[in-house]
Design a protein around this motif. Structure first.
Motif, PDB file in Angstrom:
ATOM      1  N   TYR A 347     -12.243   7.494  10.569  1.00  0.00           N
ATOM      2  CA  TYR A 347     -11.033   8.378   9.893  1.00  0.00           C
ATOM      3  C   TYR A 347     -10.228   9.126  11.077  1.00  0.00           C
ATOM      4  CZ  TYR A 347     -14.128   6.818   6.094  1.00  0.00           C
ATOM      5  OH  TYR A 347     -14.670   6.237   5.110  1.00  0.00           O
ATOM      6  N   PRO A 348      -8.985   9.240  10.580  1.00  0.00           N
ATOM      7  CA  PRO A 348      -8.215   9.086   9.313  1.00  0.00           C
ATOM      8  C   PRO A 348      -7.839   7.421   9.104  1.00  0.00           C
ATOM      9  CG  PRO A 348      -6.785   9.742  11.181  1.00  0.00           C
ATOM     10  CD  PRO A 348      -8.172   9.953  11.702  1.00  0.00           C
ATOM     11  N   PHE A 366     -15.104   3.026   1.300  1.00  0.00           N
ATOM     12  CA  PHE A 366     -15.162   4.195   2.339  1.00  0.00           C
ATOM     13  C   PHE A 366     -16.592   4.475   2.661  1.00  0.00           C
ATOM     14  CE2 PHE A 366     -11.006   4.463   0.141  1.00  0.00           C
ATOM     15  CZ  PHE A 366     -10.335   4.553   1.209  1.00  0.00           C
ATOM     16  N   ARG A 367     -16.970   4.289   3.747  1.00  0.00           N
ATOM     17  CA  ARG A 367     -18.396   4.964   4.170  1.00  0.00           C
ATOM     18  C   ARG A 367     -18.227   5.945   5.299  1.00  0.00           C
ATOM     19  NH1 ARG A 367     -22.007  -0.643   3.706  1.00  0.00           N
ATOM     20  NH2 ARG A 367     -21.928  -0.915   1.560  1.00  0.00           N
ATOM     21  N   ASN A 368     -19.446   6.278   5.852  1.00  0.00           N
ATOM     22  CA  ASN A 368     -19.558   7.142   7.193  1.00  0.00           C
ATOM     23  C   ASN A 368     -18.481   8.364   7.000  1.00  0.00           C
ATOM     24  OD1 ASN A 368     -21.715   5.572   8.033  1.00  0.00           O
ATOM     25  ND2 ASN A 368     -20.105   4.089   9.179  1.00  0.00           N
ATOM     26  N   VAL A 369     -18.224   8.942   5.703  1.00  0.00           N
ATOM     27  CA  VAL A 369     -17.255  10.015   5.715  1.00  0.00           C
ATOM     28  C   VAL A 369     -17.682  11.092   6.230  1.00  0.00           C
ATOM     29  CG1 VAL A 369     -15.987  11.176   4.231  1.00  0.00           C
ATOM     30  CG2 VAL A 369     -16.210   8.715   3.623  1.00  0.00           C
ATOM     31  N   SER A 445       3.485  -3.032  -5.254  1.00  0.00           N
ATOM     32  CA  SER A 445       3.030  -2.608  -4.053  1.00  0.00           C
ATOM     33  C   SER A 445       2.584  -1.035  -3.937  1.00  0.00           C
ATOM     34  CB  SER A 445       4.414  -2.515  -3.170  1.00  0.00           C
ATOM     35  OG  SER A 445       5.477  -1.745  -3.564  1.00  0.00           O
ATOM     36  N   TYR A 446       1.697  -0.895  -2.775  1.00  0.00           N
ATOM     37  CA  TYR A 446       1.312   0.707  -2.992  1.00  0.00           C
ATOM     38  C   TYR A 446       0.898   0.753  -1.471  1.00  0.00           C
ATOM     39  CZ  TYR A 446      -3.371  -1.433  -3.044  1.00  0.00           C
ATOM     40  OH  TYR A 446      -4.617  -2.299  -2.423  1.00  0.00           O
ATOM     41  N   THR A 447       0.815   2.219  -0.984  1.00  0.00           N
ATOM     42  CA  THR A 447       0.347   2.456   0.383  1.00  0.00           C
ATOM     43  C   THR A 447      -0.681   3.670  -0.096  1.00  0.00           C
ATOM     44  OG1 THR A 447       2.346   2.067   1.021  1.00  0.00           O
ATOM     45  CG2 THR A 447       1.106   3.419   2.532  1.00  0.00           C
ATOM     46  N   TYR A 448      -1.617   3.563   0.802  1.00  0.00           N
ATOM     47  CA  TYR A 448      -2.762   4.603   0.736  1.00  0.00           C
ATOM     48  C   TYR A 448      -3.077   4.954   2.326  1.00  0.00           C
ATOM     49  CZ  TYR A 448      -6.337   1.085   1.810  1.00  0.00           C
ATOM     50  OH  TYR A 448      -7.071   0.281   2.767  1.00  0.00           O
ATOM     51  N   TRP A 449      -3.477   6.572   2.097  1.00  0.00           N
ATOM     52  CA  TRP A 449      -3.961   7.068   3.391  1.00  0.00           C
ATOM     53  C   TRP A 449      -5.430   7.597   2.895  1.00  0.00           C
ATOM     54  CZ3 TRP A 449       0.637   7.294   1.354  1.00  0.00           C
ATOM     55  CH2 TRP A 449       1.879   7.298   2.242  1.00  0.00           C
ATOM     56  N   ALA A 450      -6.354   7.875   3.811  1.00  0.00           N
ATOM     57  CA  ALA A 450      -7.646   8.512   3.535  1.00  0.00           C
ATOM     58  C   ALA A 450      -7.938   9.409   4.963  1.00  0.00           C
ATOM     59  CB  ALA A 450      -8.714   7.571   3.166  1.00  0.00           C
ATOM     60  N   ASP A 451      -8.565  10.476   4.627  1.00  0.00           N
ATOM     61  CA  ASP A 451      -9.169  11.399   5.624  1.00  0.00           C
ATOM     62  C   ASP A 451     -10.595  11.837   5.467  1.00  0.00           C
ATOM     63  OD1 ASP A 451      -9.134  12.264   8.293  1.00  0.00           O
ATOM     64  OD2 ASP A 451      -7.480  13.580   8.173  1.00  0.00           O
TER      65      ASP A 451
END
Length: 537
Positions: A347-348, A366-369, A445-451
């Protein structure tokens, strides 16, 4: 016909040839019938009858007459075998015994003392008897040759329900003016469990024609796939799990399409049926595609199509009937793992742009967050998405959270506390659906972010919860505390002061002021720590 065939050849080898006739079958539904029955005496054992069949080694299919020998007259069928297949030894007396037993008396599923005829008629309705005034079904076994490596196992020809002269005039198709199922006896023995399952499959198509002759392919094929399950010889769960972004309401004749419609119809049957009321209603429903399914679900006291679809995409991934009263799993199948469209371990993340079809799903893992997952999503405006988070607990049941955007711009930023310590894995299902209801299958359509950079205090004991959904920010305090909560633009200018000072323990909500589209940063300061949420407008 040619277009449908090319769709088929671009996918996997076709098993059921009935979809090749759907285009003309839907045209036939507009015909007003003005003819009566023309009774025909059925054959006796040993009789030879010349009957029309499709030649599937040429495309478009051609027609030819073949001699069929009546090998058995049963309570509900004439078992007829092409003379050449008998001469070649493809069908023996033992084979005919197995066909009779499966059609009349025995099955491999939940009702071992019940045959295909009773199972299919109980689950889907009665078969037609349009012309010959004979309730028995002709089971025609012949050598169905393949086309360019594609092998057909069987089909139902709707034209048999019309006079031959008219069928030829209207569609260039021949009719035997009898209820016939056409089944291969060359590529595989008709006595194998799979081919007996194909018999159940094709018989459902015949029944469905009488109930709703212009039903959409995906609904009709789903019922035929369920017929195989009810007999006890379902299709293997291949291809669709590896690509779940395959719209439920489309049909390309690939094997994946058979599996997706099978799982959908099995899910409806297991979750909402009682005494085959739902399956019979599906067949009898005059409305087609999603509109027919919606009507049937509501009539059975179930949620509507959209809600059931959202449950189904999670059931495919989780297949766990021990949680949430069993709505996220199957009882009669053990599903293989479904593919993740995104896998993240550092991440991010993002921004990552993707598309998903309406009535289909992407799974993002999502793993190892580090400590809590902040997930930000920006979907195609004025469209509709389900965002469904599956949180896998290290020591307890999986938790499901609906984190779907609620605004017309289809964006949201959500904090999922516990991911990284209580929950070892989070998977977010991103599914598209049309509103109002329709059979649209276009791409969204879509966009994603993760942190996962520790937006919660990284200390033992009770933790602060800090997340957002839509234009609401949530703060959960384990104890009374002094906090500062302010909103900044990307240039660092403060644009809203949400709170400054003491707050009691518990959950608190703060509403963001309406802003032009863009990024806002919500900054929480507490006990010397600073935590930030990124929110899209």
């Amino acid at each position: 016909m040619t277009v449908i065939l090319l769709m088929a050849l671009s996918a996997q080898p076709v098993r059921c040839a009935t979809p090749l006739l759907y285009e003309k079958q839907s045209m036939a539904s507009r015909i007003v019938k003005t003819w009566g029955k023309s009774p025909k005496a059925g054959p006796s054992e040993g009789d030879t009858v010349l009957l029309w069949v499709m030649r599937l080694d040429t495309m478009p299919p051609d027609w030819m007459k073949l001699p069929f020998v009546c090998k058995r007259v049963t309570a509900n069928a004439y078992i007829m075998v092409e003379a050449a297949a008998l001469d070649s030894g493809f069908v023996t007396t033992a084979t005919v015994d197995s066909i009779e037993a499966a059609f009349e008396d025995r099955s491999l599923g939940f009702w071992p003392d019940t045959g295909i005829y009773v199972i299919d008629t109980s689950a889907f309705g009665i078969p037609p008897d349009e012309l010959d005034d004979d309730p028995r079904i002709y089971l025609l076994y012949y050598i169905i040759k393949g086309y360019m490596g594609y092998q057909f196992d069987g089909y139902f020809n709707f034209a048999d329900e019309y006079p031959d002269s008219l069928a030829w005039q209207w569609w260039g198709m021949h009719s035997n003016e009898r209820e016939c199922l056409y089944l291969d006896c060359h590529n595989e023995s008709p006595a194998t469990p799979r081919m007996l399952g194909v018999l159940a499959h094709e018989f459902q198509h015949m029944i469905h024609w009488l109930g709703d002759e212009d039903e959409d392919i995906w609904v009709n094929e789903g019922c035929s796939e369920l017929a195989m399950f009810l007999y006890g010889a379902p299709d293997p769960l291949a291809e669709f799990p590896s690509n779940p972004d395959n719209s439920l309401v489309t049909w390309s004749t690939g094997f994946s399409d058979y599996v997706k419609t099978y799982l959908w119809t099995l899910y409806l049957y297991e979750q909402f049926d009682s005494g085959f009321a739902l399956t019979r209603a599906l067949v009898d429903q005059d409305l087609n595609s999603v509109f027919g399914v919606e009507n049937v679900l509501v009539s059975q006291g179930a949620p509507g199509m959209t809600e059931v679809f959202s449950r189904w995409v999670l059931a495919n991934y989780l297949d766990d009937t021990t949680i949430y009263a069993g709505i996220y799993g199957y009882y009669g199948e053990d599903l293989p793992p479904f593919a993740n469209h995104g896998i993240h371990n550092s991440y991010p993340v993002g921004p990552i742009a993707r598309t998903v079809h309406l009535w289909a799903v992407d799974y993002i893992r999502f793993r190892n967050v580090p400590d809590g997952l902040q997930f930000t999503f920006d979907g195609q405006s004025e469209k509709h998405f389900f965002l469904l988070a599956m949180l896998f607990d290290s020591s307890g049941p999986t938790v499901v959270q609906d984190i779907s955007p609620s605004n017309s711009s289809q964006d949201t930023s959500v904090y999922l506390p516990g991911v990284g310590y209580q929950y070892w894995q989070a998977v977010i299902a991103i599914a598209g659906y049309p509103d109002p209801l329709s059979g649209d299958s276009s791409n969204l359509s879509y966009t994603y972010w993760a942190d996962g950079t520790g937006v919660m205090e990284n200390t033992p004991g009770p933790r602060i919860g800090f997340w957002s959904a839509g234009n609401t920010v949530f703060l959960n305090l384990p104890a009374d505390a002094d906090v500062s909560l302010r909103v900044y633009d990307v240039g660092g200018r403060m644009i809203q002061d949400l709170h400054g000072g003491s707050l009691p323990a518990g959950k608190h909500e703060f509403t963001l002021s309406p802003r032009a589209r863009g990024v806002q940063l919500v900054v929480l300061r507490h006990d010397g720590e600073t935590h930030t949420l990124k929110i899209l407008n």
